[in-house]
Design a protein around this motif. Sequence first.
Motif, short mmCIF file in Angstrom:
data_model
loop_
_atom_site.label_atom_id
_atom_site.label_comp_id
_atom_site.label_asym_id
_atom_site.label_seq_id
_atom_site.Cartn_x
_atom_site.Cartn_y
_atom_site.Cartn_z
N SER A 54 0.85 -1.18 0.00
CA SER A 54 0.00 0.00 0.00
C SER A 54 0.88 1.23 0.00
O SER A 54 2.07 1.16 0.29
CB SER A 54 -0.94 0.01 1.20
N GLY A 55 0.30 2.38 -0.34
CA GLY A 55 1.06 3.61 -0.40
C GLY A 55 1.31 4.01 -1.84
O GLY A 55 0.39 4.04 -2.64
N ARG A 56 2.56 4.29 -2.15
CA ARG A 56 2.93 4.69 -3.49
C ARG A 56 2.62 3.60 -4.49
O ARG A 56 2.60 2.42 -4.14
CB ARG A 56 4.42 5.06 -3.54
N THR A 57 2.40 4.00 -5.72
CA THR A 57 1.99 3.06 -6.75
C THR A 57 2.87 1.82 -6.77
O THR A 57 4.09 1.88 -6.79
CB THR A 57 1.99 3.73 -8.13
N PHE A 58 2.23 0.69 -6.75
CA PHE A 58 2.87 -0.61 -6.65
C PHE A 58 3.85 -0.86 -7.78
O PHE A 58 4.92 -1.44 -7.57
CB PHE A 58 1.78 -1.68 -6.63
N SER A 59 3.51 -0.41 -8.97
CA SER A 59 4.32 -0.68 -10.14
C SER A 59 5.64 0.09 -10.15
O SER A 59 6.48 -0.13 -11.03
CB SER A 59 3.54 -0.39 -11.42
N SER A 60 5.83 0.99 -9.20
CA SER A 60 7.08 1.74 -9.12
C SER A 60 8.23 0.93 -8.54
O SER A 60 9.37 1.37 -8.59
CB SER A 60 6.89 3.00 -8.28
N TYR A 61 7.92 -0.22 -7.99
CA TYR A 61 8.90 -0.99 -7.25
C TYR A 61 9.09 -2.40 -7.79
O TYR A 61 8.12 -3.08 -8.11
CB TYR A 61 8.49 -1.11 -5.78
N ALA A 62 10.34 -2.81 -7.84
CA ALA A 62 10.63 -4.23 -7.91
C ALA A 62 10.42 -4.80 -6.51
O ALA A 62 10.70 -4.13 -5.52
CB ALA A 62 12.06 -4.48 -8.38
N VAL A 109 13.32 -12.18 -6.90
CA VAL A 109 12.82 -10.84 -7.12
C VAL A 109 11.98 -10.82 -8.39
O VAL A 109 12.22 -11.59 -9.32
CB VAL A 109 13.98 -9.81 -7.20
N ILE A 110 11.00 -9.93 -8.42
CA ILE A 110 10.20 -9.73 -9.61
C ILE A 110 10.29 -8.27 -10.00
O ILE A 110 10.27 -7.38 -9.15
CB ILE A 110 8.74 -10.19 -9.39
N ALA A 127 17.44 -17.21 -6.48
CA ALA A 127 18.64 -17.81 -5.95
C ALA A 127 18.73 -19.26 -6.43
O ALA A 127 17.71 -19.93 -6.61
CB ALA A 127 18.65 -17.76 -4.43
N ASP A 128 19.95 -19.73 -6.62
CA ASP A 128 20.14 -21.10 -7.07
C ASP A 128 19.49 -22.11 -6.13
O ASP A 128 19.00 -23.16 -6.57
CB ASP A 128 21.63 -21.41 -7.22
N SER A 129 19.46 -21.80 -4.86
CA SER A 129 18.94 -22.72 -3.87
C SER A 129 17.44 -22.97 -3.99
O SER A 129 16.94 -23.98 -3.49
CB SER A 129 19.26 -22.21 -2.46
N VAL A 130 16.73 -22.06 -4.65
CA VAL A 130 15.28 -22.21 -4.76
C VAL A 130 14.82 -22.32 -6.20
O VAL A 130 13.63 -22.57 -6.45
CB VAL A 130 14.53 -21.05 -4.07
N LYS A 131 15.72 -22.13 -7.14
CA LYS A 131 15.36 -22.16 -8.55
C LYS A 131 14.70 -23.49 -8.92
O LYS A 131 15.21 -24.56 -8.57
CB LYS A 131 16.59 -21.91 -9.40
N GLY A 132 13.59 -23.40 -9.59
CA GLY A 132 12.86 -24.59 -9.98
C GLY A 132 11.84 -25.03 -8.96
O GLY A 132 10.99 -25.88 -9.26
N ARG A 133 11.92 -24.49 -7.75
CA ARG A 133 10.98 -24.85 -6.69
C ARG A 133 10.07 -23.70 -6.31
O ARG A 133 8.89 -23.90 -6.00
CB ARG A 133 11.73 -25.32 -5.45
N PHE A 134 10.61 -22.49 -6.31
CA PHE A 134 9.84 -21.31 -5.92
C PHE A 134 9.50 -20.47 -7.15
O PHE A 134 10.29 -20.40 -8.10
CB PHE A 134 10.63 -20.44 -4.95
N THR A 135 8.36 -19.82 -7.10
CA THR A 135 7.93 -18.95 -8.19
C THR A 135 7.36 -17.67 -7.62
O THR A 135 6.53 -17.70 -6.71
CB THR A 135 6.87 -19.63 -9.06
N ILE A 136 7.80 -16.55 -8.16
CA ILE A 136 7.28 -15.25 -7.76
C ILE A 136 6.36 -14.72 -8.85
O ILE A 136 6.68 -14.80 -10.04
CB ILE A 136 8.41 -14.25 -7.49
N SER A 137 5.24 -14.18 -8.44
CA SER A 137 4.33 -13.55 -9.37
C SER A 137 3.76 -12.29 -8.72
O SER A 137 3.87 -12.11 -7.51
CB SER A 137 3.20 -14.50 -9.77
N ARG A 138 3.19 -11.43 -9.54
CA ARG A 138 2.57 -10.24 -8.97
C ARG A 138 1.23 -9.98 -9.63
O ARG A 138 1.04 -10.19 -10.83
CB ARG A 138 3.49 -9.02 -9.04
N VAL A 171 2.24 -9.32 -4.29
CA VAL A 171 3.24 -10.21 -4.86
C VAL A 171 3.19 -11.52 -4.10
O VAL A 171 3.04 -11.53 -2.88
CB VAL A 171 4.64 -9.59 -4.80
N TYR A 172 3.33 -12.62 -4.82
CA TYR A 172 3.26 -13.93 -4.22
C TYR A 172 4.57 -14.67 -4.35
O TYR A 172 5.30 -14.52 -5.32
CB TYR A 172 2.16 -14.77 -4.89
#
Length: 126
Positions: free
Chosen positions: A25-33, A50-51, A61-72, A79-80
């Motif tokens: 919340s606050g400043r426009t969400f799309s302004s931020y990674a 990061v997204i 990170a290599d430790s989570v690649k293929g297991r974790f997914t970020i979306s917005r 952001v999830y």
Amino acid sequence: QVQLVESGGGLVQAGGSLRLSCAASGRTFSSYAIGWFRQAPGKEREFVGVISRSGMMTYYADSVKGRFTISRDKAKNTVYLQMNSVKPEDTAIYYCAASTSLLPNRLREVAAFTYWGQGTQVTASS
């Protein structure tokens, strides 16, 4: 200025899944990674993923690649972090953070992120 609130943490069995949310919340969400970081007791805060502002690019990170997914979801200002195939070593407090950095390579660094949420605990049991 932006405020971030994480939610969705909890106890999950190894191999299971969990979805964390970062509501802004606050400043426009799309302004931020938006980045995800985690910190286990006695350890340094580490980069998870990061997204980009547009949501078109993600880095992990290599430790989570293929297991974790970020979306917005810009309509929901959220952001999830979808965590699949969770491992015991994923146990940590998870934080989301916002960055206005114009240098993509810096978006894996804690110092590049200005605003942070309060964190949500994820515990993966074996």
